[in-house]
Scaffold this active site. Structure first.
Site, PDB file in Angstrom:
ATOM      1  N   ASN A 204      -5.344  -0.272  35.016  1.00  0.00           N
ATOM      2  CA  ASN A 204      -6.351   0.352  33.904  1.00  0.00           C
ATOM      3  C   ASN A 204      -5.616  -0.026  32.636  1.00  0.00           C
ATOM      4  O   ASN A 204      -4.440  -0.523  32.443  1.00  0.00           O
ATOM      5  CB  ASN A 204      -6.465   1.765  34.228  1.00  0.00           C
ATOM      6  CG  ASN A 204      -5.208   2.477  34.470  1.00  0.00           C
ATOM      7  OD1 ASN A 204      -4.204   2.505  33.581  1.00  0.00           O
ATOM      8  ND2 ASN A 204      -4.999   3.366  35.598  1.00  0.00           N
ATOM      9  N   ARG A 205      -6.222   0.782  31.605  1.00  0.00           N
ATOM     10  CA  ARG A 205      -5.952   0.343  30.230  1.00  0.00           C
ATOM     11  C   ARG A 205      -4.742   1.230  29.926  1.00  0.00           C
ATOM     12  O   ARG A 205      -4.482   1.246  28.506  1.00  0.00           O
ATOM     13  CB  ARG A 205      -6.923   0.429  29.168  1.00  0.00           C
ATOM     14  CG  ARG A 205      -8.216  -0.455  29.603  1.00  0.00           C
ATOM     15  CD  ARG A 205      -9.481  -0.331  28.691  1.00  0.00           C
ATOM     16  NE  ARG A 205      -9.091  -0.240  27.295  1.00  0.00           N
ATOM     17  CZ  ARG A 205      -9.886   0.451  26.483  1.00  0.00           C
ATOM     18  NH1 ARG A 205     -11.079   1.209  27.059  1.00  0.00           N
ATOM     19  NH2 ARG A 205      -9.665   0.541  25.143  1.00  0.00           N
TER      20      ARG A 205
END
Length: 406
Positions: A204-205
């Site tokens: 994920n970011r």
């Protein structure tokens, strides 16, 4: 105002000066005479755009030893040597920097740097206590390589950390009280990576910036902090924080389970992957002309919910304070707060910090905004600000819960 003491770490002050100048601040540098033996006045002048002197008897008509302190909105002293801390604690005014410290009425931050034996000496600790009692912020030093072959506590924190703490004091002058002394805090931060094969992963970011900010400020507010870090954007370890490295959600969960019984507060700021591949290929999945095989996912354990359940079963102290984080978006069923309230009820944590995921908010940025929801029904809006400012508000809320349980 940047004060520079006479230690080998004086060269790091140059990075602090540059950061503040690039952020649009007017910076004046006040080195001691010893500091100028490590870094020349020309370097400080080129970086700050102002003339530099350590002497009181220069530019006398403008009374700089009074005027500089009166005009300053923030004073950062880095490095603060044992000698400089002693002189400041005793109210000496024998050079331009120490005289300015006596006239400054703005937030003052000292970043110590010295050998371990000097930092731990009772005289230095007494001077630090004196300065803190007067309202100054004396940050905890980092541990690491010192001069020569020595290593240990006393290393100057990284310039970006010092600059961020100073910037926080400009936003919130009361953001670094010593209200967590003796409190043990566990923080998770960053994302997790769930492997698909030796090359690819699900991720994920998350940059880890928010969790690192919580860990950094908790340590500077006096807590004993352990940070369980997942994948991050190359962030340096916060000063005075023990860091445990993990990669997958399972590894992070195991670390949290192992450590949770030894702390008073758990702050789950990590962005833990909800799913992992049911089968991980031992070799790289090749690209062929055919359609790839579908990736079958299975759920990872919900670390936050599991932690709350373990506490409910009596396997963790009942007064353990658990703080969750949630990045939310609205949908056709309701807005961000609608989903946040439902998540708080399902997770069962004491506090839930909610961020609305929008462009320029939550992930991979330096600022944040949102709400803190409490199980008692309280909802506190977090105005947009630096992630350090958000972290300070989260710690305020946690400290309030701790005080109620005493």
């Amino acid at each position: 105002m940047i004060g520079v003491g006479g230690g080998i770490a004086a060269y790091k002050a140059c990075s602090i000066i540059r950061r503040y100048v690039e952020d649009g601040h007017q910076v004046r540098v006040l080195p001691t005479a010893s500091a100028l033996k490590f870094v020349g006045a020309a370097t400080f002048e080129a970086l700050s755009g102002h003339t530099v002197s350590a002497e009181i008897f220069e530019d006398v008509p403008h009374v700089p030893h009074v005027r500089f302190g009166q005009e300053a909105e923030l004073v950062v002293v880095a490095p603060a040597t044992a000698d400089l801390l002693a002189r400041a604690a005793n109210g000496q005014a024998d050079d331009l920097l120490t005289a300015t410290l006596l006239t400054a009425r703005c937030p003052v931050l000292f970043a110590p740097a010295m050998h371990t034996e000097m930092w731990e000496h009772p005289a230095t600790q007494a001077n630090v206590a004196t300065l803190r009692a007067r309202g100054a912020v004396v940050v905890e030093p980092a541990s690491g390589r010192l001069t020569g072959a020595d290593s240990g506590p006393g290393r100057l924190p990284e310039p970006e950390e010092i600059a961020a703490l100073g910037q926080l004091l400009l936003e919130r002058p009361d953001a670094l009280p010593r209200d967590l002394v003796g409190v043990r805090v566990l923080v998770t931060a960053g994302g997790t990576r769930e492997p698909l094969d030796p090359v690819r992963f699900l991720g994920n970011r998350s940059s880890g910036k928010q969790g690192y900010a919580v860990a950094r400020l908790a340590a500077q507010r006096g807590a004993k902090v352990t940070l369980v870090a997942g994948t991050t954007a190359g962030l340096p370890d916060p000063a005075a924080v023990k860091v445990v490295r993990t990669t997958t959600a399972q590894q992070m969960g195991e670390a949290v389970v192992q450590l949770a019984g030894q702390v008073d507060v758990v702050v789950m700021a990590a962005a833990v992957a909800d799913f992992r591949a049911k089968a991980v290929s031992a070799t790289k999945i090749k690209k062929t002309g055919e359609e790839p095989e579908p990736v079958i996912l299975e759920r990872n354990e919900d670390i936050l919910a599991s932690l709350v359940a373990t506490r409910k079963r009596g396997e963790l102290p009942s007064d353990l304070t658990i703080v969750g984080f949630a990045a939310e978006t609205g949908d056709e069923r309701g807005d961000v707060l609608f989903h946040a309230r439902r998540k708080l009820a399902s997770k069962g944590c004491d506090l839930l910090v909610v961020n609305a995921v929008t462009e320029g908010n939550a992930f991979e940025v330096d600022e944040n905004a949102g709400w803190i929801l409490g199980t008692d029904g309280t909802e506190t809006a977090l105005a947009r600000g630096s992630k350090a400012a958000i972290a300070s508000r989260v710690l305020d809320a946690a400290a309030t819960l701790l005080s109620r349980s005493e």
